[in-house]
Write a protein that holds these residues in place. Structure first.
Motif, mmCIF file in Angstrom:
data_model
loop_
_atom_site.group_PDB
_atom_site.id
_atom_site.type_symbol
_atom_site.label_atom_id
_atom_site.label_comp_id
_atom_site.label_asym_id
_atom_site.label_seq_id
_atom_site.Cartn_x
_atom_site.Cartn_y
_atom_site.Cartn_z
ATOM 1 N N LYS A 63 0.837 -1.198 0.000
ATOM 2 C CA LYS A 63 0.000 0.000 0.000
ATOM 3 C C LYS A 63 0.877 1.255 0.000
ATOM 4 C CE LYS A 63 -3.950 -2.269 0.747
ATOM 5 N NZ LYS A 63 -5.093 -2.281 -0.202
ATOM 6 N N LEU A 64 0.294 2.356 -0.450
ATOM 7 C CA LEU A 64 0.969 3.646 -0.434
ATOM 8 C C LEU A 64 0.112 4.648 0.328
ATOM 9 C CD1 LEU A 64 3.114 5.714 -1.336
ATOM 10 C CD2 LEU A 64 1.776 6.039 -3.430
ATOM 11 N N ALA A 65 0.736 5.373 1.256
ATOM 12 C CA ALA A 65 0.019 6.355 2.071
ATOM 13 C C ALA A 65 0.653 7.728 1.933
ATOM 14 C CB ALA A 65 0.020 5.937 3.532
ATOM 15 N N ILE A 66 -0.197 8.731 1.846
ATOM 16 C CA ILE A 66 0.223 10.126 1.938
ATOM 17 C C ILE A 66 -0.298 10.670 3.258
ATOM 18 C CG2 ILE A 66 -0.097 12.454 1.022
ATOM 19 C CD1 ILE A 66 -0.338 11.241 -1.764
ATOM 20 N N CYS B 281 3.579 -0.409 4.921
ATOM 21 C CA CYS B 281 3.101 0.594 3.967
ATOM 22 C C CYS B 281 4.242 1.493 3.503
ATOM 23 C CB CYS B 281 2.025 1.439 4.648
ATOM 24 S SG CYS B 281 1.012 2.423 3.540
ATOM 25 N N SER B 282 4.296 1.783 2.213
ATOM 26 C CA SER B 282 5.179 2.824 1.712
ATOM 27 C C SER B 282 4.539 4.174 2.037
ATOM 28 C CB SER B 282 5.373 2.694 0.203
ATOM 29 O OG SER B 282 6.041 1.485 -0.113
ATOM 30 N N VAL B 283 5.357 5.190 2.307
ATOM 31 C CA VAL B 283 4.798 6.429 2.839
ATOM 32 C C VAL B 283 5.396 7.663 2.178
ATOM 33 C CG1 VAL B 283 4.193 5.468 5.099
ATOM 34 C CG2 VAL B 283 6.479 6.403 4.737
ATOM 35 N N VAL B 284 4.557 8.698 2.085
ATOM 36 C CA VAL B 284 4.978 10.019 1.644
ATOM 37 C C VAL B 284 4.915 10.935 2.853
ATOM 38 C CG1 VAL B 284 4.488 11.979 0.146
ATOM 39 C CG2 VAL B 284 4.130 9.644 -0.693
ATOM 40 N N ASP C 116 -3.401 4.531 -1.860
ATOM 41 C CA ASP C 116 -4.311 3.696 -1.076
ATOM 42 C C ASP C 116 -4.833 4.385 0.175
ATOM 43 O OD1 ASP C 116 -3.918 1.009 -2.544
ATOM 44 O OD2 ASP C 116 -1.871 1.663 -2.117
ATOM 45 N N ILE C 117 -4.002 5.239 0.768
ATOM 46 C CA ILE C 117 -4.333 5.849 2.067
ATOM 47 C C ILE C 117 -3.969 7.321 2.028
ATOM 48 C CG2 ILE C 117 -3.778 5.886 4.535
ATOM 49 C CD1 ILE C 117 -3.031 2.870 4.208
ATOM 50 N N ILE C 118 -4.862 8.160 2.509
ATOM 51 C CA ILE C 118 -4.573 9.580 2.694
ATOM 52 C C ILE C 118 -4.979 9.958 4.115
ATOM 53 C CG2 ILE C 118 -5.121 11.946 2.022
ATOM 54 C CD1 ILE C 118 -5.671 10.933 -0.792
ATOM 55 N N VAL C 119 -4.057 10.549 4.843
ATOM 56 C CA VAL C 119 -4.365 11.080 6.173
ATOM 57 C C VAL C 119 -4.159 12.590 6.118
ATOM 58 C CG1 VAL C 119 -3.818 11.053 8.630
ATOM 59 C CG2 VAL C 119 -3.662 8.935 7.301
#
Length: 295
Positions: free
Chosen positions: A19-22, A43-46, A108-111
């Protein structure tokens, strides 16, 4: 980063594998704790930050995550209060994470965590404070969602979590701008949950006081006076002298209780980012130790 909430066992590490999250505003505080938790789950993250002074913190965090969890972490400087900031985060993520073989790219994910606090009474508030507060806390998340929309999943596996505040519902004195902007973010949460029903779940959390840099810079005695009645009635804010740090124990004497640790607030946020939260959308999840109960 070494807390039990982020270590996880082998299964936890794989929970968000691929998954990729920002996460906006994630070089420090709640955002950094969220980044650590997600990376620990694979998770890979930005990592997004705003000011030049945060660049080294963001870079150090990215290096630590890659060394500890073998995940991919990149840093992106962008101001969520500027119209071009949110789109630049998505552009940087796309450039780095697009599959070189298939050309595919998915977020996949935005916070939406970045935020600014304004504590001004009616007679003292400034128009510029209003503009900045709503630009970062409201317009920024909306522009990020617009930029990310083409890259969200189409199978409802996406996860959007908006970090609001208990101030949106408690009516804290001097929080006209801050509380109002967070109430707007909660309203957008419900709207997005309907608009994105086939793409992602959309929820918000509403932390109370959290022991972060932002919290440390809030003016002391007046803020403590206003917070005390709420903290005295917050079940999990009761201080634990043998467990909590000495600074929080001392603070609790004046404020009526301790703030949350950043990893405690992050744990609820990251729970909403997992597959286990698939049946929850359009909700404001109370993430404040019981300062506010569900109604």
């Amino acid at each position: 980063m070494a807390s039990s909430s982020t270590r996880g066992d082998g299964a936890a590490r794989k929970l968000l594998q691929g998954k990729l999250a920002i996460v906006t505003g994630s070089s420090r505080g709640i955002g950094a704790a969220v980044i650590c938790n997600l990376a620990a789950k694979g998770c890979s993250v930005v990592i997004n930050y705003t000011s030049d002074s945060s660049a080294s913190k963001a870079a150090t965090l990215a290096s630590r995550l890659e060394a500890s969890y073998g995940t991919v972490a990149i840093t992106v400087q962008a101001d969520m209060g500027e119209p071009s900031g949110p789109a630049s985060i998505v552009a940087a993520a796309k450039q780095h994470f697009t599959d070189s073989t298939t050309g595919s790219f998915q977020i996949d994910i935005i916070v939406n965590n970045a935020g600014v606090v304004s504590m001004e009474w009616i007679q003292d508030f400034k128009v510029e404070s209003f503009r900045q507060g709503y630009a970062v806390n409201v317009l920024g998340p909306l522009l990020l969602m617009q930029a990310a929309l083409p890259y969200l999943p189409h199978d409802r596996s996406g996860r959007i979590v908006n970090v609001s505040s208990v101030s949106s519902q408690l009516g804290c004195a001097s929080h006209s701008i801050y509380g109002g902007s967070k109430a707007a973010l909660e309203a957008m949460t419900r709207t997005w949950a309907r608009e994105l029903a086939s793409r992602a779940t959309v929820n918000a959390v509403n932390p109370g006081p959290v022991a972060t840099d932002m919290y440390a810079h809030v003016p002391g005695s007046e803020f403590e006076r206003m917070s005390k009645p709420f903290l005295l009635n917050t079940p999990l804010a009761e201080v634990r002298p043998q467990i909590d740090g000495e600074d929080l124990v001392r603070y609790a004497e004046a404020a009526g209780g301790r703030p949350a640790y950043d990893h405690e607030a992050a744990g609820v946020i990251c729970m909403l980012c997992t597959p286990d939260a698939a049946w929850c959308t359009g909700s404001v999840v109370n993430d404040n130790g019981g300062m506010k109960f569900c109604i």
